[in-house]
Scaffold this motif. Structure first.
Motif, PDB file in Angstrom:
ATOM      1  N   PRO A 124       0.740  -1.301   0.050  1.00 32.54           N
ATOM      2  CA  PRO A 124      -0.040   0.117  -0.201  1.00 32.54           C
ATOM      3  C   PRO A 124       0.826   1.285  -0.039  1.00 32.54           C
ATOM      4  CG  PRO A 124       0.039  -1.062   2.028  1.00 32.54           C
ATOM      5  CD  PRO A 124       0.663  -1.893   1.206  1.00 32.54           C
ATOM      6  N   VAL A 125       0.161   2.237  -0.580  1.00 36.20           N
ATOM      7  CA  VAL A 125       0.993   3.667  -0.636  1.00 36.20           C
ATOM      8  C   VAL A 125       0.339   4.473   0.317  1.00 36.20           C
ATOM      9  CG1 VAL A 125       1.623   5.597  -2.200  1.00 36.20           C
ATOM     10  CG2 VAL A 125       2.071   3.143  -2.609  1.00 36.20           C
ATOM     11  N   LEU A 126       0.634   5.147   1.232  1.00 35.44           N
ATOM     12  CA  LEU A 126       0.184   6.296   2.052  1.00 35.44           C
ATOM     13  C   LEU A 126       0.323   7.628   1.572  1.00 35.44           C
ATOM     14  CD1 LEU A 126      -1.571   7.343   4.526  1.00 35.44           C
ATOM     15  CD2 LEU A 126       0.538   6.801   5.818  1.00 35.44           C
ATOM     16  N   THR A 127      -0.551   8.569   1.139  1.00 37.30           N
ATOM     17  CA  THR A 127      -0.351  10.005   0.972  1.00 37.30           C
ATOM     18  C   THR A 127      -0.936  10.504   2.021  1.00 37.30           C
ATOM     19  OG1 THR A 127      -0.498   9.297  -1.305  1.00 37.30           O
ATOM     20  CG2 THR A 127      -0.720  11.630  -0.660  1.00 37.30           C
ATOM     21  N   LEU A 128      -0.053  11.581   2.777  1.00 36.78           N
ATOM     22  CA  LEU A 128      -0.749  12.271   3.896  1.00 36.78           C
ATOM     23  C   LEU A 128      -0.636  14.053   3.199  1.00 36.78           C
ATOM     24  CD1 LEU A 128       1.481  11.068   6.483  1.00 36.78           C
ATOM     25  CD2 LEU A 128      -1.076  10.791   6.391  1.00 36.78           C
ATOM     26  N   ASP A 129      -1.659  14.474   3.501  1.00 32.72           N
ATOM     27  CA  ASP A 129      -1.742  15.801   2.915  1.00 32.72           C
ATOM     28  C   ASP A 129      -2.187  16.679   4.319  1.00 32.72           C
ATOM     29  OD1 ASP A 129      -1.757  16.910   0.062  1.00 32.72           O
ATOM     30  OD2 ASP A 129      -3.261  15.473  -0.274  1.00 32.72           O
ATOM     31  N   LEU A 130      -1.074  17.302   4.707  1.00 29.89           N
ATOM     32  CA  LEU A 130      -0.913  17.882   6.066  1.00 29.89           C
ATOM     33  C   LEU A 130      -0.818  19.299   6.139  1.00 29.89           C
ATOM     34  CD1 LEU A 130       1.555  15.364   7.810  1.00 29.89           C
ATOM     35  CD2 LEU A 130      -1.022  15.265   7.701  1.00 29.89           C
ATOM     36  N   LEU A 131      -1.538  20.019   7.042  1.00 25.92           N
ATOM     37  CA  LEU A 131      -1.238  21.397   7.419  1.00 25.92           C
ATOM     38  C   LEU A 131      -0.880  21.452   8.813  1.00 25.92           C
ATOM     39  CD1 LEU A 131      -2.076  24.083   6.453  1.00 25.92           C
ATOM     40  CD2 LEU A 131      -4.168  23.990   7.526  1.00 25.92           C
ATOM     41  N   VAL A 132       0.501  22.136   8.741  1.00 27.51           N
ATOM     42  CA  VAL A 132       1.323  21.958   9.965  1.00 27.51           C
ATOM     43  C   VAL A 132       1.167  23.437  10.639  1.00 27.51           C
ATOM     44  CG1 VAL A 132       3.596  21.594  10.902  1.00 27.51           C
ATOM     45  CG2 VAL A 132       2.757  20.471   8.832  1.00 27.51           C
ATOM     46  N   ASN A 133       0.897  23.496  11.706  1.00 32.03           N
ATOM     47  CA  ASN A 133       0.762  24.774  12.528  1.00 32.03           C
ATOM     48  C   ASN A 133       1.688  24.702  13.632  1.00 32.03           C
ATOM     49  OD1 ASN A 133       0.159  26.652  14.313  1.00 32.03           O
ATOM     50  ND2 ASN A 133      -1.946  26.160  14.546  1.00 32.03           N
ATOM     51  N   THR A 134       2.698  25.294  13.127  1.00 26.27           N
ATOM     52  CA  THR A 134       4.041  25.229  13.997  1.00 26.27           C
ATOM     53  C   THR A 134       4.031  26.048  15.365  1.00 26.27           C
ATOM     54  OG1 THR A 134       5.353  27.448  12.826  1.00 26.27           O
ATOM     55  CG2 THR A 134       5.590  25.196  11.747  1.00 26.27           C
ATOM     56  N   PRO A 135       3.320  27.191  15.407  1.00 23.71           N
ATOM     57  CA  PRO A 135       3.364  27.835  16.904  1.00 23.71           C
ATOM     58  C   PRO A 135       2.656  26.756  17.949  1.00 23.71           C
ATOM     59  CG  PRO A 135       2.463  29.331  15.134  1.00 23.71           C
ATOM     60  CD  PRO A 135       2.845  28.032  14.356  1.00 23.71           C
ATOM     61  N   GLN A 136       1.749  26.179  17.400  1.00 26.91           N
ATOM     62  CA  GLN A 136       0.958  25.132  18.304  1.00 26.91           C
ATOM     63  C   GLN A 136       1.541  23.837  18.349  1.00 26.91           C
ATOM     64  OE1 GLN A 136      -3.180  25.367  17.908  1.00 26.91           O
ATOM     65  NE2 GLN A 136      -3.201  27.698  18.683  1.00 26.91           N
ATOM     66  N   LYS A 137       2.418  23.421  17.313  1.00 29.51           N
ATOM     67  CA  LYS A 137       3.115  22.247  17.101  1.00 29.51           C
ATOM     68  C   LYS A 137       1.953  21.152  16.848  1.00 29.51           C
ATOM     69  CE  LYS A 137       7.495  22.714  19.088  1.00 29.51           C
ATOM     70  NZ  LYS A 137       8.276  23.271  17.773  1.00 29.51           N
ATOM     71  N   LYS A 138       0.788  21.471  16.033  1.00 24.36           N
ATOM     72  CA  LYS A 138      -0.389  20.597  15.854  1.00 24.36           C
ATOM     73  C   LYS A 138      -0.172  20.443  14.287  1.00 24.36           C
ATOM     74  CE  LYS A 138      -3.003  21.718  19.581  1.00 24.36           C
ATOM     75  NZ  LYS A 138      -4.298  21.246  20.159  1.00 24.36           N
ATOM     76  N   VAL A 139      -0.922  19.245  14.003  1.00 28.93           N
ATOM     77  CA  VAL A 139      -0.803  18.907  12.385  1.00 28.93           C
ATOM     78  C   VAL A 139      -2.315  18.191  12.109  1.00 28.93           C
ATOM     79  CG1 VAL A 139       0.160  17.244  10.715  1.00 28.93           C
ATOM     80  CG2 VAL A 139       1.470  18.189  12.480  1.00 28.93           C
ATOM     81  N   SER A 140      -3.023  18.636  10.970  1.00 23.02           N
ATOM     82  CA  SER A 140      -4.321  18.229  10.735  1.00 23.02           C
ATOM     83  C   SER A 140      -4.282  17.903   9.114  1.00 23.02           C
ATOM     84  CB  SER A 140      -5.298  18.951  10.844  1.00 23.02           C
ATOM     85  OG  SER A 140      -5.245  20.239  10.312  1.00 23.02           O
ATOM     86  N   GLY A 141      -5.244  17.288   8.772  1.00 24.23           N
ATOM     87  CA  GLY A 141      -5.296  16.831   7.274  1.00 24.23           C
ATOM     88  C   GLY A 141      -5.811  15.461   6.926  1.00 24.23           C
ATOM     89  N   VAL A 142      -5.681  15.086   5.933  1.00 20.32           N
ATOM     90  CA  VAL A 142      -6.328  13.654   5.244  1.00 20.32           C
ATOM     91  C   VAL A 142      -4.970  12.469   5.020  1.00 20.32           C
ATOM     92  CG1 VAL A 142      -8.340  14.940   4.274  1.00 20.32           C
ATOM     93  CG2 VAL A 142      -6.234  14.707   2.991  1.00 20.32           C
ATOM     94  N   ALA A 143      -5.393  11.456   5.092  1.00 19.34           N
ATOM     95  CA  ALA A 143      -4.698  10.479   4.888  1.00 19.34           C
ATOM     96  C   ALA A 143      -5.528   9.400   3.828  1.00 19.34           C
ATOM     97  CB  ALA A 143      -4.279   9.482   6.229  1.00 19.34           C
TER      98      ALA A 143
END
Length: 193
Positions: A20-39
């Motif tokens: 399988p191939v996993l593709t992560l589209d992530l939005l990185v919020n560096t001030p809060q050190k949080k990540v969100s997106g889709v897999a």
């Protein structure tokens, strides 16, 4: 390392043929050190897989020694609906990346059709993010519906009125002038009947 808010796309793969191939589209919020997106996990060999999850998580920076560049420790969880839903998590990832978010290694698991699948020690690489192609501009007749209605009803007076109104409002545009000339030709053709 980038700062602020930025988007990255990562591919997570193993060297195994048909894996399988996993593709992560992530939005990185560096001030809060949080990540969100889709897999998205895709596998074309039997049994095929087409898995999707909204993902969220955190990351931290790891410096083993002050003289070394450092790494990012990434932890993600996910499900089809997001972190505030009551749906059970169907995705987990733990990874170690370079500070540039462009390479590293990760292990992840996902639940597809009721079965958990584990992928260990996969390679992480940055995927290109295509820029959207510019949409060509095509003039659209503003009175198309009125013209079609007049043509369909055979009401020549209404068709002439619509064309005259279009000419008055849009006479300055060459492209629209050409379209109006075509409509006038259609009126002439209808009058000849």
């Amino acid at each position: 390392m980038q700062t602020g808010l930025f988007h990255t796309r990562l591919h997570v793969t193993t060297a195994l043929l048909g894996a399988p191939v996993l593709t992560l589209d992530l939005l990185v919020n560096t001030p809060q050190k949080k990540v969100s997106g889709v897999a998205r996990v895709f596998k074309s060999t039997y049994p095929p897989v087409n898995f999707f999850a909204n993902v969220w998580g955190t990351y931290s920076q790891l410096h083993l020694h002050p003289s070394t560049e450092g790494h990012i420790i990434l932890t993600l969880a996910g499900n089809p609906s997001g972190p505030t839903s009551q749906i059970a998590e169907t995705f987990h990832l733990q990874g170690i990346l370079g500070l540039d978010w462009a390479s590293g290694f990760a292990s992840y698991k996902y639940c597809y059709q009721g079965n958990w699948q584990d992928v260990q020690h996969a390679t992480v690489s940055q995927a290109s993010i295509p820029h959207p192609e510019p949409v060509p501009h095509h003039p659209i007749p503003l009175y198309a519906v009125a013209v079609q209605h007049a043509q369909a009803s055979g009401d020549l007076a209404q068709l002439k009125a619509v064309v005259l109104q279009g000419e008055q409002q849009l006479a300055s545009s060459d492209a629209l002038r050409s379209a109006l000339q075509q409509l006038n030709a259609e009126i002439t053709r209808l009058e000849a009947r």
